[in-house]
Design an enzyme around this catalytic site. Structure first.
Site, PDB file in Angstrom:
ATOM      1  N   TRP B 100       6.086  -3.436  -2.188  1.00  0.00           N
ATOM      2  CA  TRP B 100       5.313  -2.361  -1.999  1.00  0.00           C
ATOM      3  C   TRP B 100       5.622  -1.916  -0.366  1.00  0.00           C
ATOM      4  O   TRP B 100       5.863  -0.981  -0.036  1.00  0.00           O
ATOM      5  CB  TRP B 100       4.029  -2.241  -2.279  1.00  0.00           C
ATOM      6  CG  TRP B 100       3.891  -1.951  -3.550  1.00  0.00           C
ATOM      7  CD1 TRP B 100       3.454  -2.617  -4.559  1.00  0.00           C
ATOM      8  CD2 TRP B 100       4.249  -0.570  -4.456  1.00  0.00           C
ATOM      9  NE1 TRP B 100       3.759  -2.129  -6.020  1.00  0.00           N
ATOM     10  CE2 TRP B 100       4.139  -0.918  -5.919  1.00  0.00           C
ATOM     11  CE3 TRP B 100       4.928   0.493  -4.024  1.00  0.00           C
ATOM     12  CZ2 TRP B 100       4.530   0.068  -6.738  1.00  0.00           C
ATOM     13  CZ3 TRP B 100       5.084   1.609  -5.058  1.00  0.00           C
ATOM     14  CH2 TRP B 100       4.842   1.399  -6.394  1.00  0.00           C
ATOM     15  N   ASP B 170      -1.637  -0.140   4.195  1.00  0.00           N
ATOM     16  CA  ASP B 170      -1.782   0.432   2.914  1.00  0.00           C
ATOM     17  C   ASP B 170      -2.401  -0.421   2.108  1.00  0.00           C
ATOM     18  O   ASP B 170      -2.157  -1.517   1.732  1.00  0.00           O
ATOM     19  CB  ASP B 170      -0.136   0.371   2.204  1.00  0.00           C
ATOM     20  CG  ASP B 170      -0.256   0.741   0.436  1.00  0.00           C
ATOM     21  OD1 ASP B 170      -1.322   0.865   0.109  1.00  0.00           O
ATOM     22  OD2 ASP B 170       0.820   0.410  -0.119  1.00  0.00           O
ATOM     23  N   LYS B 194      -7.171   1.879  -8.395  1.00  0.00           N
ATOM     24  CA  LYS B 194      -7.287   0.373  -8.663  1.00  0.00           C
ATOM     25  C   LYS B 194      -8.687   0.112  -8.329  1.00  0.00           C
ATOM     26  O   LYS B 194      -9.402  -0.351  -9.397  1.00  0.00           O
ATOM     27  CB  LYS B 194      -6.377  -0.226  -7.677  1.00  0.00           C
ATOM     28  CG  LYS B 194      -4.718  -0.212  -8.040  1.00  0.00           C
ATOM     29  CD  LYS B 194      -3.870  -0.527  -6.944  1.00  0.00           C
ATOM     30  CE  LYS B 194      -2.499   0.130  -7.202  1.00  0.00           C
ATOM     31  NZ  LYS B 194      -1.866  -0.626  -8.191  1.00  0.00           N
TER      32      LYS B 194
END
Lengths: 359, 359
Positions: B100, B170, B194
């Site tokens: 990511w 992030d 999430k």
């Protein structure tokens, strides 16, 4: 019985409301509710594919067009349209039909040279821009229109002739309220929260040939080309909003598709406009006949001091969210697909009652 | 009883699932369900204000930080961070900790010169980047990290020293899973699906001083400065996703806040990692101890040919969505806030059973 005439987020069909309540947050055999499931799961992919084919069928969309389901609202498209279809500093044509067209123009002007090719009638005769004599700059990347102005309650009586220039339309408040001559357009977009579902999702229908214009420098999520390649799943899509839109598309199909929506919407609009016009001047609809939106009906009391009383007493009578756009004032009844005739009948009944007491 | 260990969209707390089912699609006295109500309505504004103050309290967020609730996912922020905080073609620093982080770097590279200031340990010793000796370019606009790599299951054991350079993180898979030293950061963002709610919403926490950097040329919806000025309502926000996030924030508060989340998450992670480490080599966790994510636990069978059998039989036993990220393989159990200890206990029980048969 209460009715909300909100302009968006707006009423969902009763059947969709019930289906969403029963299914979205209920876990299945895999221990996950639809909103808890990976977007790569076959269950979600099936809904996405079904929503695309339903929308394709409803619009009679020919080959050569792609459907995208993107996160955010129509204002995201105000920026994405010039970013994808034009070059920075290039010329784009906009018709200024009212509040939302102006918002779209302001966003385009951050990136491009905006050429205003038509203007609405102004306050004297509240009407859509004249459809004749649009002088498009020869080098313009596209021509943008707002066929239904949600705030002013203005609807285009037809479409302009734009030759080979791609016609782009913000159909946020009118997509799927009536059949659309989709092949006249290069790109059509609509935020979902009026006729397509709940807020957080925008539908984009784009001519495949235009996808090649998306520059490589664009953010992946903002690139029509990359989103088309990834079937709208460059990243996690707004799953819940998409599931609700799929339900709405099923509902529209089951009702008889866009001809049935158009019939019902024309009947509702006629009921309300006729009540206004038959009020012997007590109520007024400011938009010129022939340009009146069937889905955002603007009206007010001739004695404007009564508007506040009207809105307050309407709420007591179970008729809610009737105040006009804050920049515009007066009243606005939004009669999207999901508003039943009974809601309009209740409003018209209240209007007669109110006129008897204050007229 | 079935459990989904999906990495996101992921499990919601049972109480939130029930509350969403009961309230989101049920009409109130104004004839509108929460998802059908205008975002200017006092009911929605109250939820928005409450969500902000809950999040502020949970994070012990001091004055000088703003909270934004924005449409889209973390990938939208991959583009918005450089667009708002850096100048086009300017230098930005990124730590490459895995999948990511690399996706974030690729989006930043469309706009800026990306300087890679640290790299993860590679496959030999799967670990977060070493936190020492980050040589930040003197002119870099910010330094971006990914404290928890969702795909690799790697977590930073601490934070790098970046001096006066704004640290941007992030935190999509780890925000609200444990207390966060928020004042070390200039900006933190997290997709909601999430630990914060459902897909379609991203939370951004930004130092007020950074808002001045947003260039006037940015699209309104993509400008941190304009979104802060408009209290995240430059346009219609993703209402349903925001309402669910408000419920999740209430739930976290009622559980005892972030210390309680951290305790429960550590207990769940310890249960699973201990089962792997005690399997006498039958199961393996590839990430180095000290760098193992407590919320995305990667593991596999030492005999990798058994991984497919494991995943299939786990599903039969009611343990779902355990396959690793498609680019990574193996298994991954995501143990976010909403996963109860009972889910991990069931997984560990199945692992012992599976080992008895195939070990």
């Amino acid at each position: 019985m209460s009715y909300s005439f909100a302009a968006g987020p707006a009423r969902l069909p009763d059947a969709v409301l019930a289906q969403a309540r029963e299914t979205l947050f209920s876990r299945g055999a895999d221990g996950a509710a639809p909103v808890e499931r990976p977007f790569s799961a076959p269950q979600f992919r099936a809904v996405l594919a079904q929503a695309q084919s339903r929308l394709r069928a409803l619009l009679c969309l020919p080959e050569g067009y792609r459907i995208l389901f993107l996160a955010g609202g129509a204002m995201h498209q105000f920026a994405m349209v010039p970013a994808n279809l034009a070059t920075p500093g290039g010329t784009v044509a906009y018709a200024d039909s009212g509040y939302w067209a102006q918002r779209a123009m302001a966003e385009a002007a951050r990136q491009c040279r905006v050429s205003v090719v038509a203007r609405h009638g102004g306050t004297q005769a509240l009407a859509a821009p004249d459809l004749q004599d649009w002088h498009l700059p020869p080098d313009c990347a596209y021509c943008h229109i707002t066929p239904n102005e949600t705030a002013e309650g203005i609807a285009y009586p037809g479409l302009p002739a734009v030759g080979d220039v791609p016609l782009v339309a913000d159909c946020t408040s009118c997509l799927l309220t009536a059949p659309l001559p989709i092949t006249r357009f290069g790109l059509v977009y609509a935020g979902a929260q009026k006729n397509l579902g709940i807020a957080g999702l925008t539908v984009v229908i784009i001519q495949e040939a235009l996808l090649a214009r998306s520059p490589a420098s664009l953010a992946s999520v903002a690139s029509y080309r990359l989103q088309a390649q990834a079937d709208s799943c460059v990243n996690t899509p707004p799953v819940a909003a998409l599931l609700v839109t799929a339900m709405v598309l099923d509902w529209i199909s089951a009702q008889g598709g866009l001809p049935a929506m158009a019939d019902a919407n024309q009947r509702k609009a006629a009921t309300l406009y006729q009540a206004i016009d038959a009020s012997q001047g007590f109520y007024r609809a400011p938009v010129a006949p022939g340009h009146r939106s069937p889905v955002n009906v603007r009206f007010g009391c001739a004695n404007t001091a009564l508007d506040t009383v009207f809105a307050a007493e309407a709420e007591d009578a179970g008729l809610h969210h009737l105040r006009g756009h804050p920049r515009i004032g007066g009243m606005r009844a939004s009669l999207y697909n999901a508003m039943p005739q009974a809601g309009v009948d209740a409003l018209v009944g209240f209007m007669a009652h109110f006129q008897r007491r204050y007229g």
